[in-house]
Write a protein that holds these residues in place. Structure first.
Motif, PDB file in Angstrom:
ATOM      1  N   LYS A  26       0.805  -1.217   0.000  1.00 45.57           N
ATOM      2  CA  LYS A  26       0.000   0.000   0.000  1.00 45.57           C
ATOM      3  C   LYS A  26       0.842   1.272   0.000  1.00 45.57           C
ATOM      4  CE  LYS A  26      -3.968  -2.115   2.223  1.00 45.57           C
ATOM      5  NZ  LYS A  26      -4.845  -2.110   3.403  1.00 45.57           N
ATOM      6  N   ASN A  27       2.157   1.138   0.080  1.00 47.20           N
ATOM      7  CA  ASN A  27       3.039   2.299   0.030  1.00 47.20           C
ATOM      8  C   ASN A  27       2.780   3.049  -1.274  1.00 47.20           C
ATOM      9  OD1 ASN A  27       5.623   3.706  -0.858  1.00 47.20           O
ATOM     10  ND2 ASN A  27       6.187   3.126   1.212  1.00 47.20           N
ATOM     11  N   PRO A  28       2.689   4.382  -1.234  1.00 45.02           N
ATOM     12  CA  PRO A  28       2.386   5.145  -2.456  1.00 45.02           C
ATOM     13  C   PRO A  28       3.357   4.888  -3.613  1.00 45.02           C
ATOM     14  CG  PRO A  28       2.318   6.564  -0.530  1.00 45.02           C
ATOM     15  CD  PRO A  28       2.810   5.233  -0.065  1.00 45.02           C
ATOM     16  N   ARG A  29       4.604   4.570  -3.308  1.00 43.06           N
ATOM     17  CA  ARG A  29       5.562   4.292  -4.392  1.00 43.06           C
ATOM     18  C   ARG A  29       5.355   2.907  -4.980  1.00 43.06           C
ATOM     19  NH1 ARG A  29      10.897   5.638  -1.363  1.00 43.06           N
ATOM     20  NH2 ARG A  29       9.519   5.183   0.355  1.00 43.06           N
ATOM     21  N   ILE A  30       4.753   2.012  -4.232  1.00 39.17           N
ATOM     22  CA  ILE A  30       4.508   0.656  -4.698  1.00 39.17           C
ATOM     23  C   ILE A  30       3.067   0.545  -5.220  1.00 39.17           C
ATOM     24  CG2 ILE A  30       4.401  -1.778  -4.034  1.00 39.17           C
ATOM     25  CD1 ILE A  30       7.254  -0.795  -3.947  1.00 39.17           C
ATOM     26  N   ASN A  59      15.231   0.062  -7.958  1.00 36.55           N
ATOM     27  CA  ASN A  59      15.267   1.482  -7.608  1.00 36.55           C
ATOM     28  C   ASN A  59      13.994   1.941  -6.899  1.00 36.55           C
ATOM     29  OD1 ASN A  59      13.921   1.195 -10.150  1.00 36.55           O
ATOM     30  ND2 ASN A  59      14.140   3.377 -10.482  1.00 36.55           N
ATOM     31  N   ILE A  60      12.929   1.155  -6.972  1.00 38.69           N
ATOM     32  CA  ILE A  60      11.699   1.457  -6.243  1.00 38.69           C
ATOM     33  C   ILE A  60      11.599   0.608  -4.975  1.00 38.69           C
ATOM     34  CG2 ILE A  60       9.172   1.347  -6.317  1.00 38.69           C
ATOM     35  CD1 ILE A  60       9.371   1.990  -9.303  1.00 38.69           C
ATOM     36  N   LEU A  61      11.809  -0.681  -5.107  1.00 35.52           N
ATOM     37  CA  LEU A  61      11.606  -1.603  -3.994  1.00 35.52           C
ATOM     38  C   LEU A  61      12.636  -1.430  -2.881  1.00 35.52           C
ATOM     39  CD1 LEU A  61       9.961  -3.893  -2.801  1.00 35.52           C
ATOM     40  CD2 LEU A  61      11.379  -5.497  -4.100  1.00 35.52           C
ATOM     41  N   LEU A  62      13.907  -1.321  -3.231  1.00 36.79           N
ATOM     42  CA  LEU A  62      14.949  -1.261  -2.199  1.00 36.79           C
ATOM     43  C   LEU A  62      14.817  -0.059  -1.261  1.00 36.79           C
ATOM     44  CD1 LEU A  62      18.024  -2.575  -4.210  1.00 36.79           C
ATOM     45  CD2 LEU A  62      16.659  -3.803  -2.515  1.00 36.79           C
ATOM     46  N   PRO A  63      14.568   1.151  -1.762  1.00 32.33           N
ATOM     47  CA  PRO A  63      14.393   2.267  -0.827  1.00 32.33           C
ATOM     48  C   PRO A  63      13.208   2.094   0.129  1.00 32.33           C
ATOM     49  CG  PRO A  63      14.783   3.106  -3.022  1.00 32.33           C
ATOM     50  CD  PRO A  63      14.590   1.621  -3.138  1.00 32.33           C
ATOM     51  N   VAL A  64      12.127   1.503  -0.370  1.00 33.42           N
ATOM     52  CA  VAL A  64      10.971   1.255   0.486  1.00 33.42           C
ATOM     53  C   VAL A  64      11.346   0.272   1.596  1.00 33.42           C
ATOM     54  CG1 VAL A  64       8.631   0.283   0.546  1.00 33.42           C
ATOM     55  CG2 VAL A  64       9.285   1.822  -1.304  1.00 33.42           C
ATOM     56  N   LEU A  65      12.071  -0.771   1.252  1.00 28.74           N
ATOM     57  CA  LEU A  65      12.493  -1.756   2.256  1.00 28.74           C
ATOM     58  C   LEU A  65      13.483  -1.148   3.252  1.00 28.74           C
ATOM     59  CD1 LEU A  65      12.912  -4.985   0.121  1.00 28.74           C
ATOM     60  CD2 LEU A  65      11.013  -4.331   1.600  1.00 28.74           C
ATOM     61  N   ARG A  66      14.384  -0.327   2.767  1.00 33.38           N
ATOM     62  CA  ARG A  66      15.365   0.295   3.668  1.00 33.38           C
ATOM     63  C   ARG A  66      14.702   1.213   4.676  1.00 33.38           C
ATOM     64  NH1 ARG A  66      18.977   0.580  -1.286  1.00 33.38           N
ATOM     65  NH2 ARG A  66      20.331  -1.201  -0.963  1.00 33.38           N
ATOM     66  N   GLU A  67      13.595   1.821   4.312  1.00 29.86           N
ATOM     67  CA  GLU A  67      12.867   2.698   5.226  1.00 29.86           C
ATOM     68  C   GLU A  67      12.230   1.916   6.369  1.00 29.86           C
ATOM     69  OE1 GLU A  67      10.084   4.875   2.871  1.00 29.86           O
ATOM     70  OE2 GLU A  67      11.661   6.016   1.865  1.00 29.86           O
ATOM     71  N   LEU A  68      12.048   0.628   6.218  1.00 32.36           N
ATOM     72  CA  LEU A  68      11.460  -0.195   7.262  1.00 32.36           C
ATOM     73  C   LEU A  68      12.397  -0.383   8.438  1.00 32.36           C
ATOM     74  CD1 LEU A  68       9.811  -3.044   5.205  1.00 32.36           C
ATOM     75  CD2 LEU A  68       8.658  -1.171   6.342  1.00 32.36           C
ATOM     76  N   LYS A  69      13.667  -0.308   8.196  1.00 35.73           N
ATOM     77  CA  LYS A  69      14.669  -0.571   9.233  1.00 35.73           C
ATOM     78  C   LYS A  69      14.796   0.536  10.223  1.00 35.73           C
ATOM     79  CE  LYS A  69      15.762  -4.602   7.922  1.00 35.73           C
ATOM     80  NZ  LYS A  69      15.588  -5.705   8.755  1.00 35.73           N
TER      81      LYS A  69
END
Length: 69
Positions: A26-30, A59-69
């Motif tokens: 549901k992330n706006p970038r995803i 370039n879309i998925l990795l930044p979203v995942l990194r924000e989870l940490k």
């Protein structure tokens, strides 16, 4: 996606509970839409993980995942 990035993303995704995976979808970038049913009724986390890995470039998925940490 470099092999190391893929392995890291897969490990992160596999470690997350279904609720967090749905949050990523549901992330706006995803904003991943599921065509057969909604994410909340999906019982297979692997199905969500597969869709995220297959449908979104690093370039879309990795930044979203990194924000989870």
């Amino acid at each position: 996606m470099k092999k190391e990035d893929f392995v890291w993303a897969l490990k992160v995704l596999e470690s997350l509970p279904k609720e967090k995976l749905i949050e990523i979808c549901k992330n706006p970038r995803i904003d991943l839409k599921f065509t057969r049913k909604d994410w909340e009724t999906t019982t297979e986390e692997e199905e969500i993980i597969g869709a995220l890995i297959a449908d979104y470039p690093p370039n879309i998925l990795l930044p979203v995942l990194r924000e989870l940490k």
